[in-house]
Design a protein around this motif. Sequence first.
Motif, PDB file in Angstrom:
ATOM      1  N   SER E   2    -119.031 -50.789 -23.791  1.00 48.33           N
ATOM      2  CA  SER E   2    -118.138 -50.065 -24.693  1.00 48.33           C
ATOM      3  C   SER E   2    -118.961 -49.270 -25.698  1.00 48.33           C
ATOM      4  O   SER E   2    -118.604 -48.179 -26.100  1.00 48.33           O
ATOM      5  CB  SER E   2    -117.225 -51.054 -25.410  1.00 48.33           C
ATOM      6  OG  SER E   2    -117.262 -50.844 -26.802  1.00 48.33           O
ATOM      7  N   GLN E   3    -120.134 -49.848 -26.071  1.00 50.12           N
ATOM      8  CA  GLN E   3    -121.001 -49.122 -26.985  1.00 50.12           C
ATOM      9  C   GLN E   3    -121.540 -47.878 -26.296  1.00 50.12           C
ATOM     10  O   GLN E   3    -121.629 -46.808 -26.859  1.00 50.12           O
ATOM     11  CB  GLN E   3    -122.160 -50.019 -27.408  1.00 50.12           C
ATOM     12  CG  GLN E   3    -122.834 -49.495 -28.658  1.00 50.12           C
ATOM     13  CD  GLN E   3    -124.103 -50.264 -28.986  1.00 50.12           C
ATOM     14  OE1 GLN E   3    -124.493 -51.180 -28.265  1.00 50.12           O
ATOM     15  NE2 GLN E   3    -124.734 -49.896 -30.056  1.00 50.12           N
ATOM     16  N   ARG E   4    -121.864 -48.061 -25.024  1.00 47.41           N
ATOM     17  CA  ARG E   4    -122.376 -46.943 -24.248  1.00 47.41           C
ATOM     18  C   ARG E   4    -121.340 -45.822 -24.170  1.00 47.41           C
ATOM     19  O   ARG E   4    -121.658 -44.654 -24.334  1.00 47.41           O
ATOM     20  CB  ARG E   4    -122.747 -47.463 -22.854  1.00 47.41           C
ATOM     21  CG  ARG E   4    -122.938 -46.383 -21.872  1.00 47.41           C
ATOM     22  CD  ARG E   4    -124.121 -46.589 -20.960  1.00 47.41           C
ATOM     23  NE  ARG E   4    -124.420 -45.286 -20.394  1.00 47.41           N
ATOM     24  CZ  ARG E   4    -125.131 -45.088 -19.341  1.00 47.41           C
ATOM     25  NH1 ARG E   4    -125.699 -46.105 -18.735  1.00 47.41           N
ATOM     26  NH2 ARG E   4    -125.339 -43.874 -18.884  1.00 47.41           N
ATOM     27  N   SER E   5    -120.071 -46.202 -23.897  1.00 44.94           N
ATOM     28  CA  SER E   5    -119.081 -45.133 -23.749  1.00 44.94           C
ATOM     29  C   SER E   5    -118.757 -44.507 -25.111  1.00 44.94           C
ATOM     30  O   SER E   5    -118.397 -43.339 -25.182  1.00 44.94           O
ATOM     31  CB  SER E   5    -117.826 -45.633 -23.044  1.00 44.94           C
ATOM     32  OG  SER E   5    -117.343 -46.789 -23.670  1.00 44.94           O
ATOM     33  N   LEU E  13    -118.141 -34.885 -27.823  1.00 41.68           N
ATOM     34  CA  LEU E  13    -117.664 -34.158 -28.998  1.00 41.68           C
ATOM     35  C   LEU E  13    -118.743 -33.231 -29.548  1.00 41.68           C
ATOM     36  O   LEU E  13    -118.443 -32.137 -30.032  1.00 41.68           O
ATOM     37  CB  LEU E  13    -117.214 -35.155 -30.064  1.00 41.68           C
ATOM     38  CG  LEU E  13    -115.972 -35.953 -29.655  1.00 41.68           C
ATOM     39  CD1 LEU E  13    -115.592 -36.941 -30.736  1.00 41.68           C
ATOM     40  CD2 LEU E  13    -114.801 -35.015 -29.344  1.00 41.68           C
ATOM     41  N   ALA E  14    -120.005 -33.663 -29.466  1.00 44.74           N
ATOM     42  CA  ALA E  14    -121.089 -32.811 -29.964  1.00 44.74           C
ATOM     43  C   ALA E  14    -121.124 -31.499 -29.189  1.00 44.74           C
ATOM     44  O   ALA E  14    -121.244 -30.414 -29.764  1.00 44.74           O
ATOM     45  CB  ALA E  14    -122.427 -33.540 -29.855  1.00 44.74           C
ATOM     46  N   SER E 100    -120.747 -36.010 -19.357  1.00 42.25           N
ATOM     47  CA  SER E 100    -120.300 -35.785 -20.736  1.00 42.25           C
ATOM     48  C   SER E 100    -120.419 -34.316 -21.092  1.00 42.25           C
ATOM     49  O   SER E 100    -119.637 -33.796 -21.891  1.00 42.25           O
ATOM     50  CB  SER E 100    -121.138 -36.616 -21.710  1.00 42.25           C
ATOM     51  OG  SER E 100    -120.983 -37.978 -21.408  1.00 42.25           O
ATOM     52  N   ILE E 101    -121.447 -33.659 -20.536  1.00 40.03           N
ATOM     53  CA  ILE E 101    -121.596 -32.226 -20.792  1.00 40.03           C
ATOM     54  C   ILE E 101    -120.385 -31.484 -20.247  1.00 40.03           C
ATOM     55  O   ILE E 101    -119.822 -30.607 -20.903  1.00 40.03           O
ATOM     56  CB  ILE E 101    -122.897 -31.710 -20.141  1.00 40.03           C
ATOM     57  CG1 ILE E 101    -124.094 -32.423 -20.754  1.00 40.03           C
ATOM     58  CG2 ILE E 101    -123.007 -30.208 -20.288  1.00 40.03           C
ATOM     59  CD1 ILE E 101    -125.392 -32.134 -20.049  1.00 40.03           C
ATOM     60  N   GLY E 225    -121.856 -33.974 -11.781  1.00 41.10           N
ATOM     61  CA  GLY E 225    -123.228 -34.465 -11.764  1.00 41.10           C
ATOM     62  C   GLY E 225    -124.033 -33.802 -10.658  1.00 41.10           C
ATOM     63  O   GLY E 225    -125.165 -33.379 -10.857  1.00 41.10           O
ATOM     64  N   ALA E 226    -123.420 -33.669  -9.486  1.00 41.20           N
ATOM     65  CA  ALA E 226    -124.126 -33.080  -8.348  1.00 41.20           C
ATOM     66  C   ALA E 226    -124.379 -31.591  -8.553  1.00 41.20           C
ATOM     67  O   ALA E 226    -125.393 -31.055  -8.113  1.00 41.20           O
ATOM     68  CB  ALA E 226    -123.314 -33.299  -7.071  1.00 41.20           C
ATOM     69  N   VAL E 227    -123.471 -30.927  -9.263  1.00 40.88           N
ATOM     70  CA  VAL E 227    -123.620 -29.483  -9.447  1.00 40.88           C
ATOM     71  C   VAL E 227    -124.868 -29.142 -10.237  1.00 40.88           C
ATOM     72  O   VAL E 227    -125.629 -28.247  -9.891  1.00 40.88           O
ATOM     73  CB  VAL E 227    -122.374 -28.910 -10.169  1.00 40.88           C
ATOM     74  CG1 VAL E 227    -122.654 -27.502 -10.658  1.00 40.88           C
ATOM     75  CG2 VAL E 227    -121.197 -28.905  -9.234  1.00 40.88           C
TER      76      VAL E 227
END
Lengths: 245, 208, 208, 230, 230
Positions: E2-5, E13-14, E100-101, E225-227
């Motif tokens: 949960s900390q990771r997510s 958000l950044a 995340s990006i 991710g693959a892209v």
Amino acid sequence: MRSDSVVPEWVARSRGSLLRPGPALAAFGAVAVAFFAWAQRYGLQTLPARDMGHLQKILYVHVPSAWIAFLSFFVVLVAAVWYLASRADAADRLAASAAEVGTLLNGLVLVQGMIWAKPTWGVWWTWDPRLTSTLVLFLIFVGYLALRALVDDPERRARWSALVGILGALGVPVVYMSVRWWRTLHQVQSTPSTMDPAYATGLRLNAFAVLFVAAYLVLLRRRVARVEAAVEAIEEERALRGVEA
Amino acid sequence: MDLEVAAGESVALAGANGSGKTTLLRVAATLLRPTRGMGAVCGHDLVADADGARAHVGLLAHRSGLYEDLSPYQNLAFASRMLGLGADRGTIEAVLQRVALAAAAHERVRALSSGMRRRLALGRLLLAPRRLLLLDEPFASFDAGGLDLLESVAGEVTAAGGSVLVATHDLKRARRIVVRTVWLERGRTVQPPADRRSVADAPRLVGR
Amino acid sequence: MDLEVAAGESVALAGANGSGKTTLLRVAATLLRPTRGMGAVCGHDLVADADGARAHVGLLAHRSGLYEDLSPYQNLAFASRMLGLGADRGTIEAVLQRVALAAAAHERVRALSSGMRRRLALGRLLLAPRRLLLLDEPFASFDAGGLDLLESVAGEVTAAGGSVLVATHDLKRARRIVVRTVWLERGRTVQPPADRRSVADAPRLVGR
Amino acid sequence: MSQRSAGELTRVLAVAWKDVLVEARSRANFAAVVAFSALVLVLFGFALGPDEAALTQAAAGVLWITVIFSSVLAFQRAYLLELEDAALDALLLYPGDRRSIFLGKMLGSLAFVFAVEAAVVPMAGVLYGLPVLTTLGRLAPLLALGTVGIVALGTFYAGMASRVRAREVLLPLLLFPMLAPLVIAAVKGTQVALAGDPVAARVNWLGLLAAFDAIFLAAAYLLYGAVVDD
Amino acid sequence: MSQRSAGELTRVLAVAWKDVLVEARSRANFAAVVAFSALVLVLFGFALGPDEAALTQAAAGVLWITVIFSSVLAFQRAYLLELEDAALDALLLYPGDRRSIFLGKMLGSLAFVFAVEAAVVPMAGVLYGLPVLTTLGRLAPLLALGTVGIVALGTFYAGMASRVRAREVLLPLLLFPMLAPLVIAAVKGTQVALAGDPVAARVNWLGLLAAFDAIFLAAAYLLYGAVVDD
Ligand code: HEM
Ligand SMILES: Nc1ncnc2c1ncn2[C@@H]1O[C@H](COP(=O)(O)OP(=O)(O)OP(=O)(O)O)[C@@H](O)[C@H]1O
Ligand SMILES: Nc1ncnc2c1ncn2[C@@H]1O[C@H](COP(=O)(O)OP(=O)(O)OP(=O)(O)O)[C@@H](O)[C@H]1O
Ligand SMILES: [Mg+2]
Ligand SMILES: [Mg+2]
């Protein structure tokens, strides 16, 4: 090294009152606004009795706004040619100020027209030639202002916007004629082209009133533009000096 | 500022980051218009006769100005045509040979390494004789062979009576090319400039 | 090829233009996948555990990877957030101070000179500790102050037990930073490579 | 003088040829623009359909909108090419008349857009059931003149727009309102050519297009020097 | 876990905030996109008008095509931003989940396109005489769902196409065929909402849109991710 040497002398002299108009300009502004108020009152009082509906009152801002907007764009054209010939910053500042005021008035014409159109024609908008070409003209100068906002280098901004201003002004008659041909082949909706002579005096007075107010705005805007240019120069100088700091 | 480069002379421009070296070279190349002051190349005023000045100037900039999807050969052929020299196969191949790109002549520029690009950009300057060579940090990216090449190119220009102006932080290397060094600092004017471009205050670049 | 960088060691990569230095650094940074062979950073395999490797690597590339319309401060704040460190004002201002960009902290990056950009890119590497610093031709564009800065940054990494890998043609300057030099030539394989990317043949980068 | 203009002609052709060459080396791009146009046509088909009459009536308009959007993509590419590695700086450093660069880039884009049209018009014919083959004689000059006008103005504005921050947006912003007369004349002319609308036929749309081209081509050519002069 | 997510959320958000910040630093850009949309609306007026009936019929289609073109501009910008100084390389070097990006860039574009729509819909309402105010309750969910689908696909493809040479052109090429079903549903749904077409109303266009969104979003997220991984 005189650290204040980057500040133009007339800025230094004005001691923080830069954005306030000088006495002459302020007086002119006051007169312009007062004359506008009087002309409006005169226009409304002399309306023919049969037209005393509130709607018609918009006429005295609608039509003068349109005329003075066109006039402003003509000033842009002249200032643009002047700039290309002389590369004088003053020409660019005049063009920018006239374009902003003209676009504002043009926008007002559109809004006033739409407010008027809804009760008289039942729609906000119709693809009538005059309406359509007014809208296209508005968009041409929105493009002009967008270019100004997006180019950072002052010299390049002045040069490019002069080009866009000239081409834009060249486009005005072409747009107007073609929209006419496009539209008048089919049925034409009631266009605002029939004008009672009873309105003439009021219109003329108000045209001058709007002209004065617009001139005041242009002069004020030009003053702001001068300050902006000075700020730009100071900031660039600071950036240049910041390096060793 | 005041800078005069004599015929056959080569000069280094040194100065801290952001001191205006690149800006000065771009003004001398007619890519920027001096806000104040004036300059001339081989007697051609930089503003009034920019076109005349351009004919004598060669610039090696931070970015090479190549077409990524064309080959080195095609890039040189285009440059040669634009210089009004036609696109003579022999000449172009000779230039490619000289900058050691003959083997990559028909690759896409996109696939070349940074040094190979710089070599190609240098090769473009070899197509026509130049009276004033402007080199912006030319030592970056070149290997030993590239440096020798650069040295010989600069030597040829000065030997033919032209001038070389090198903006660099690497004065040790520059000394292989230049005879004197000029320092820039915020345009190196006595009165502090009122404008960032004032580095161009009267740069009198006389190539001859 | 075979390259092992010990903890606390700093190594220069030398080689002719196009010999594969940039390619090797990009492989080590996990930006390129090795066609053949394998590599690892701090025990993290470059292919199988690329994410683990990335956490330890810092790359200063030919191009800086900055946002041109943001200010140096905003660029660093973003980098800091992406590294999971939040955007602490004090830290960022300290970094800006260190790379001598405090005065330009709120300019647009677009208006910075080439050396100022490199300083900012270096500043980004200072936000978090790195075990392996990859510097691609770092001497270009830096003035004397910039070079001192670079030297002290590299010194700190090695002092903390990390490693530094510097691709450069300027071995004289590199010697201020590195302890040994590795030469590349078409990937430094014994058999001439059949593939241009074969420079990546088994680059074993062990950071510790 | 005549030798000088011969030299300029070489430079015009060199610039145009270089752009064609770049396109040829990445043929994927041309295919992509054609596919893009096809997709716009199909999308409009869905947006306006399934009413056949409405579709046919709108066909000329849709065709021209497709041409305009494809052209915008072409101009943007033509200048991105020059910006990727600062090639525009190098281009401006060649001695000679800089308006030759304008003409060269214009010629390059023209070749590109004509090639796109050669693919798009038959597609529109099939998708919207237009008699493009039988009316080709009347359609071709309309397309040619309309395209020249779009490309002349587009090349001019792209020279500025491609060098500012929001370049993708600024180009259409400057270009589209100026194209209003051209779109009107081209669409009306195309409707007349395709269906023979007797009312609209009273106006000489072709002549209008020619006049538009003449005005804006001359203005753009004369003013281009000031676009790149910095 | 949960900390990771939570950490990943910060990164999402950044990225989104950074894109919004870039837009905010050049506010003119947003205004320019709005003006661009107005121009597309006017250009369609010229291409399809002046017959008012034809315009009204085409209005829903024109509205969505305008939204799509503006979105394409937003995606292009969002990725050109990352390419200008090789910022994408730097972005990919941050440790953590690269998806995340994707989410961050998607969120940023979504904010932008929603803002554009807030201006475009009233303009379309005025110019084409649509009852957008009275039907807002039914229009809003259609717009929201349609936009999410467009932005999810667009962000995905822009991430892919931006690494290829012909990026501006490839994007629509890849985007449009996938978009076709989504846009058809959106246009039909909008027509129903605006006019209450009884036949078309039998299909649950909103549900269809939601299904498309779910598919596109999941596929794009998983494949991203693959892209970017090379
Ligand atoms: C969005 C809607 C409208 C726009 C953009 C618009 C625009 C204009 C413009 C540009 C002019 C000046 C034209 C010239 O002098 O050459 C004008 C004049 C005029 N407008 Fe409007 N208008 C609109 C709606 C209306 C409506 C609804 C009415 C009244 C029913 C109206 C009545 C007039 C009148 C009486 C004139 C003066 C006529 C003349 O000078 O010949 N307008 N309008
Ligand atoms: N386009 C621009 N707009 C505003 N300021 C600029 C622009 N280009 C350069 N500058 C400013 O001009 C100054 C000089 O920059 P220049 O690139 O000439 O420096 P330099 O001496 O080449 O530095 P470096 O060694 O880092 O390359 C810098 O402070 C920079 O911020
Ligand atoms: N994207 C690519 N596609 C194909 N080939 C490439 C690509 N990138 C690099 N190469 C090739 O790989 C080889 C090594 O290039 P690299 O950039 O690693 O050289 P380098 O040692 O960094 O040279 P320099 O000192 O000039 O920077 C070159 O021959 C180049 O042509
Ligand atoms: Mg520099
Ligand atoms: Mg390299």
